[in-house]
Design a protein around this motif. Sequence first.
Motif, PDB file in Angstrom:
ATOM      1  N   GLN A 234      67.675  -4.418 -19.587  1.00  0.00           N
ATOM      2  CA  GLN A 234      67.803  -5.655 -18.810  1.00  0.00           C
ATOM      3  C   GLN A 234      69.248  -5.986 -18.487  1.00  0.00           C
ATOM      4  OE1 GLN A 234      65.608  -9.340 -20.129  1.00  0.00           O
ATOM      5  NE2 GLN A 234      67.670 -10.140 -20.465  1.00  0.00           N
ATOM      6  N   THR A 235      70.159  -5.693 -19.410  1.00  0.00           N
ATOM      7  CA  THR A 235      71.532  -6.186 -19.304  1.00  0.00           C
ATOM      8  C   THR A 235      72.457  -5.264 -18.525  1.00  0.00           C
ATOM      9  OG1 THR A 235      71.189  -7.233 -21.464  1.00  0.00           O
ATOM     10  CG2 THR A 235      73.450  -7.135 -20.641  1.00  0.00           C
ATOM     11  N   VAL A 236      72.255  -3.960 -18.614  1.00  0.00           N
ATOM     12  CA  VAL A 236      73.156  -3.021 -17.926  1.00  0.00           C
ATOM     13  C   VAL A 236      73.218  -3.289 -16.421  1.00  0.00           C
ATOM     14  CG1 VAL A 236      73.530  -0.591 -17.323  1.00  0.00           C
ATOM     15  CG2 VAL A 236      72.989  -1.232 -19.686  1.00  0.00           C
ATOM     16  N   PRO A 237      72.096  -3.477 -15.722  1.00  0.00           N
ATOM     17  CA  PRO A 237      72.177  -3.768 -14.281  1.00  0.00           C
ATOM     18  C   PRO A 237      72.910  -5.084 -13.991  1.00  0.00           C
ATOM     19  CG  PRO A 237      69.958  -3.074 -14.870  1.00  0.00           C
ATOM     20  CD  PRO A 237      70.686  -3.316 -16.149  1.00  0.00           C
ATOM     21  N   GLN A 238      72.805  -6.050 -14.888  1.00  0.00           N
ATOM     22  CA  GLN A 238      73.517  -7.317 -14.695  1.00  0.00           C
ATOM     23  C   GLN A 238      75.023  -7.102 -14.760  1.00  0.00           C
ATOM     24  OE1 GLN A 238      71.907  -9.787 -17.801  1.00  0.00           O
ATOM     25  NE2 GLN A 238      69.929 -10.049 -16.796  1.00  0.00           N
ATOM     26  N   ALA A 239      75.466  -6.292 -15.723  1.00  0.00           N
ATOM     27  CA  ALA A 239      76.897  -5.982 -15.828  1.00  0.00           C
ATOM     28  C   ALA A 239      77.387  -5.259 -14.581  1.00  0.00           C
ATOM     29  CB  ALA A 239      77.158  -5.135 -17.077  1.00  0.00           C
ATOM     30  N   THR A 240      76.613  -4.326 -14.095  1.00  0.00           N
ATOM     31  CA  THR A 240      76.966  -3.581 -12.881  1.00  0.00           C
ATOM     32  C   THR A 240      77.093  -4.520 -11.690  1.00  0.00           C
ATOM     33  OG1 THR A 240      75.817  -1.616 -13.724  1.00  0.00           O
ATOM     34  CG2 THR A 240      76.281  -1.708 -11.353  1.00  0.00           C
ATOM     35  N   MET A 241      76.183  -5.478 -11.598  1.00  0.00           N
ATOM     36  CA  MET A 241      76.167  -6.401 -10.466  1.00  0.00           C
ATOM     37  C   MET A 241      77.448  -7.225 -10.375  1.00  0.00           C
ATOM     38  SD  MET A 241      73.396  -9.398  -9.576  1.00  0.00           S
ATOM     39  CE  MET A 241      74.102 -10.601 -10.693  1.00  0.00           C
ATOM     40  N   ILE A 242      78.025  -7.588 -11.519  1.00  0.00           N
ATOM     41  CA  ILE A 242      79.239  -8.420 -11.487  1.00  0.00           C
ATOM     42  C   ILE A 242      80.513  -7.596 -11.690  1.00  0.00           C
ATOM     43  CG2 ILE A 242      78.023 -10.497 -12.195  1.00  0.00           C
ATOM     44  CD1 ILE A 242      79.042 -10.115 -15.017  1.00  0.00           C
ATOM     45  N   GLY A 243      80.362  -6.275 -11.671  1.00  0.00           N
ATOM     46  CA  GLY A 243      81.543  -5.406 -11.697  1.00  0.00           C
ATOM     47  C   GLY A 243      82.168  -5.190 -13.053  1.00  0.00           C
ATOM     48  N   LEU A 244      81.390  -5.376 -14.132  1.00  0.00           N
ATOM     49  CA  LEU A 244      81.899  -5.117 -15.483  1.00  0.00           C
ATOM     50  C   LEU A 244      81.290  -3.819 -16.008  1.00  0.00           C
ATOM     51  CD1 LEU A 244      81.793  -8.694 -17.067  1.00  0.00           C
ATOM     52  CD2 LEU A 244      83.724  -7.521 -15.969  1.00  0.00           C
ATOM     53  N   THR A 245      81.972  -3.204 -16.967  1.00  0.00           N
ATOM     54  CA  THR A 245      81.569  -1.902 -17.484  1.00  0.00           C
ATOM     55  C   THR A 245      81.097  -2.014 -18.922  1.00  0.00           C
ATOM     56  OG1 THR A 245      83.214  -0.818 -16.059  1.00  0.00           O
ATOM     57  CG2 THR A 245      82.323   0.469 -17.906  1.00  0.00           C
ATOM     58  N   PRO A 247      80.780  -0.947 -22.538  1.00  0.00           N
ATOM     59  CA  PRO A 247      81.733  -0.112 -23.288  1.00  0.00           C
ATOM     60  C   PRO A 247      81.065   0.978 -24.116  1.00  0.00           C
ATOM     61  CG  PRO A 247      81.358  -2.158 -24.459  1.00  0.00           C
ATOM     62  CD  PRO A 247      80.578  -2.268 -23.167  1.00  0.00           C
ATOM     63  N   ASP A 248      80.209   1.764 -23.492  1.00  0.00           N
ATOM     64  CA  ASP A 248      79.515   2.850 -24.175  1.00  0.00           C
ATOM     65  C   ASP A 248      79.566   4.087 -23.293  1.00  0.00           C
ATOM     66  OD1 ASP A 248      77.835   4.602 -25.440  1.00  0.00           O
ATOM     67  OD2 ASP A 248      76.070   3.298 -25.441  1.00  0.00           O
ATOM     68  N   PRO A 249      80.469   5.032 -23.588  1.00  0.00           N
ATOM     69  CA  PRO A 249      80.609   6.230 -22.755  1.00  0.00           C
ATOM     70  C   PRO A 249      79.341   7.066 -22.681  1.00  0.00           C
ATOM     71  CG  PRO A 249      82.448   6.016 -24.306  1.00  0.00           C
ATOM     72  CD  PRO A 249      81.425   5.012 -24.713  1.00  0.00           C
ATOM     73  N   SER A 250      78.469   6.929 -23.686  1.00  0.00           N
ATOM     74  CA  SER A 250      77.254   7.752 -23.711  1.00  0.00           C
ATOM     75  C   SER A 250      76.116   7.125 -22.915  1.00  0.00           C
ATOM     76  CB  SER A 250      76.792   7.958 -25.160  1.00  0.00           C
ATOM     77  OG  SER A 250      76.382   6.720 -25.732  1.00  0.00           O
ATOM     78  N   LEU A 251      76.323   5.930 -22.385  1.00  0.00           N
ATOM     79  CA  LEU A 251      75.258   5.228 -21.667  1.00  0.00           C
ATOM     80  C   LEU A 251      74.857   6.000 -20.407  1.00  0.00           C
ATOM     81  CD1 LEU A 251      73.651   2.457 -21.580  1.00  0.00           C
ATOM     82  CD2 LEU A 251      75.420   1.715 -19.961  1.00  0.00           C
ATOM     83  N   LYS A 252      73.555   6.254 -20.269  1.00  0.00           N
ATOM     84  CA  LYS A 252      73.064   6.920 -19.064  1.00  0.00           C
ATOM     85  C   LYS A 252      71.584   6.613 -18.879  1.00  0.00           C
ATOM     86  CE  LYS A 252      72.107  11.328 -21.393  1.00  0.00           C
ATOM     87  NZ  LYS A 252      72.362  12.795 -21.412  1.00  0.00           N
ATOM     88  N   TRP A 253      71.133   6.692 -17.634  1.00  0.00           N
ATOM     89  CA  TRP A 253      69.737   6.418 -17.295  1.00  0.00           C
ATOM     90  C   TRP A 253      68.916   7.693 -17.447  1.00  0.00           C
ATOM     91  CZ3 TRP A 253      66.531   2.549 -16.764  1.00  0.00           C
ATOM     92  CH2 TRP A 253      65.322   2.729 -16.087  1.00  0.00           C
ATOM     93  N   ASN A 254      67.785   7.570 -18.124  1.00  0.00           N
ATOM     94  CA  ASN A 254      66.891   8.710 -18.312  1.00  0.00           C
ATOM     95  C   ASN A 254      65.717   8.564 -17.350  1.00  0.00           C
ATOM     96  OD1 ASN A 254      64.765  10.448 -19.277  1.00  0.00           O
ATOM     97  ND2 ASN A 254      65.823  10.582 -21.251  1.00  0.00           N
ATOM     98  N   GLU A 255      65.647   9.447 -16.355  1.00  0.00           N
ATOM     99  CA  GLU A 255      64.605   9.358 -15.337  1.00  0.00           C
ATOM    100  C   GLU A 255      63.206   9.589 -15.916  1.00  0.00           C
ATOM    101  OE1 GLU A 255      64.771   8.474 -12.328  1.00  0.00           O
ATOM    102  OE2 GLU A 255      66.904   8.545 -11.793  1.00  0.00           O
ATOM    103  N   ASP A 263      74.381   4.614 -27.343  1.00  0.00           N
ATOM    104  CA  ASP A 263      74.827   5.017 -28.676  1.00  0.00           C
ATOM    105  C   ASP A 263      76.003   4.123 -29.063  1.00  0.00           C
ATOM    106  OD1 ASP A 263      75.008   6.368 -31.031  1.00  0.00           O
ATOM    107  OD2 ASP A 263      75.537   8.313 -30.172  1.00  0.00           O
ATOM    108  N   GLY A 264      76.673   4.469 -30.142  1.00  0.00           N
ATOM    109  CA  GLY A 264      77.909   3.784 -30.503  1.00  0.00           C
ATOM    110  C   GLY A 264      77.759   2.624 -31.460  1.00  0.00           C
ATOM    111  N   LEU A 265      76.561   2.406 -32.015  1.00  0.00           N
ATOM    112  CA  LEU A 265      76.366   1.290 -32.936  1.00  0.00           C
ATOM    113  C   LEU A 265      76.908   1.654 -34.320  1.00  0.00           C
ATOM    114  CD1 LEU A 265      74.290   0.821 -30.599  1.00  0.00           C
ATOM    115  CD2 LEU A 265      72.960  -0.491 -32.236  1.00  0.00           C
TER     116      LEU A 265
END
Length: 318
Positions: A234-245, A247-255, A263-265
Motif C-alpha cells: 500500500q505504501t510504496v506507490p504512495q512514496a513514489t507518487m510524492i517523489g520519495l524513495t 530506503p530498501d535497495p532490495s525492494l522490487k515488485w514480483n509479477e 528486506d532490511g529489517l
Amino acid sequence: MSEIEIKNLEQQFNDRIANDEKIEPKDWMPEKYRQTHIRQISQHAHSEIVGMLPEANWITRAPSLKRKVALLAKIQDEAGHGLYLYSACETLGISREELYEQLHSGKAKYSSIFNYPTLTWADMGAIGWLVDGAAIINQVPLCSTSYGPYARAMVRVCKEESFHQRQGFQIMMTLAEGTPEQKAMAQDALNRWWFPSLMMLGPTDDASVHTEQSMKWKLKRKTNDELRQQFVDQTVPQATMIGLTIPDPSLKWNEKTNHYEFDGLDWDEFWQVVKGHGPCNKDRIDARKNAWSNGKWVRDAAMAYADKESDKRIQQAI
C-alpha cells in the motif's frame, strides 16, 4: 464446577467463536482468553497514551497555527483512544490502577515504535503517514474481533486514525513539493521511520508466540507477516507518487505474486527496543510516571467531589 461442565462450556465457547459471535463481558470465557485480551488491549491502550509523547514534542514548534491546531487535535484523539481501550480492558475484570501499574513497572508493553525520537517537523508527517498507516492496517480487522467491547471501541478508533494518516501524508507531500531542503527533510524522516514502522507490526510469524492462538480465537484476523506485506504494498506507490524513495535497495515488485519483495529489517534492534533498550524507552516511562505522580491531586480532588455528591444525594433521599 466439574470437568465435564468445563468441557461443555469450552465447546460452547469454541462454537460461538467459529460462528463469529461476539463474546461479551458477562459470558463465560477461558481464563487464557481473558488474559490474552487483557495483554493485547492494555498494550494497545498504553501505545495510544505513550504515543502522544513523541508528537507533543512538536506542539510548540509547529510551523504554523494551522499545523499546531491539527497536531493538538490528533494528540487529543489519541488520548481518547487510550480511554476507550482502557475502558474495554476493564470489562475483563482488571482495574485502571492495575493497568497503569503494569505499564509503569515494565510488566506491560507498548508499541516499540514510540521509543524513537522525533528530530524534525517531518517526523510528524512520517508518524502520521507510516506509523498510523501501519496501525490502521492492523486495527481495521480488529473491528470484527471476537471480543465485543474491543471490536466496538475499534470502530471509532479506526475512523479517527484514517484522518491521522491523511494528515501525515499531506505533511510529507507538502515537504516533498517544497524546497530541496524540505524534500531532504521528508526523505530523512522516511529513512528513519520506514523500518521501525514495518517492525511495529510484530515479529515474524515463526517468531511470534501469540499469533497462532490469537488467530484461533479470532482476536487477530491476519498474521503479522500478512499485515506487513499489505502495508508495504500500500505504501510504496504512495512514496513514489510524492517523489520519495523507500530506503530498501532490495525492494522490487514480483509479477508472479503481485507483491513487493523487501528486506532490511533489523530484528536484533527490534528486540532490544522491546526489552527496554531503545533510544527513548526510559524517557517515555519516566514521563508517564511523572504524569501519574503529578496528577495525584487531580484524582484525589475528583474522588473527594464524587464522595461529597454521593453523600448529598443520600441526605436528600433521607
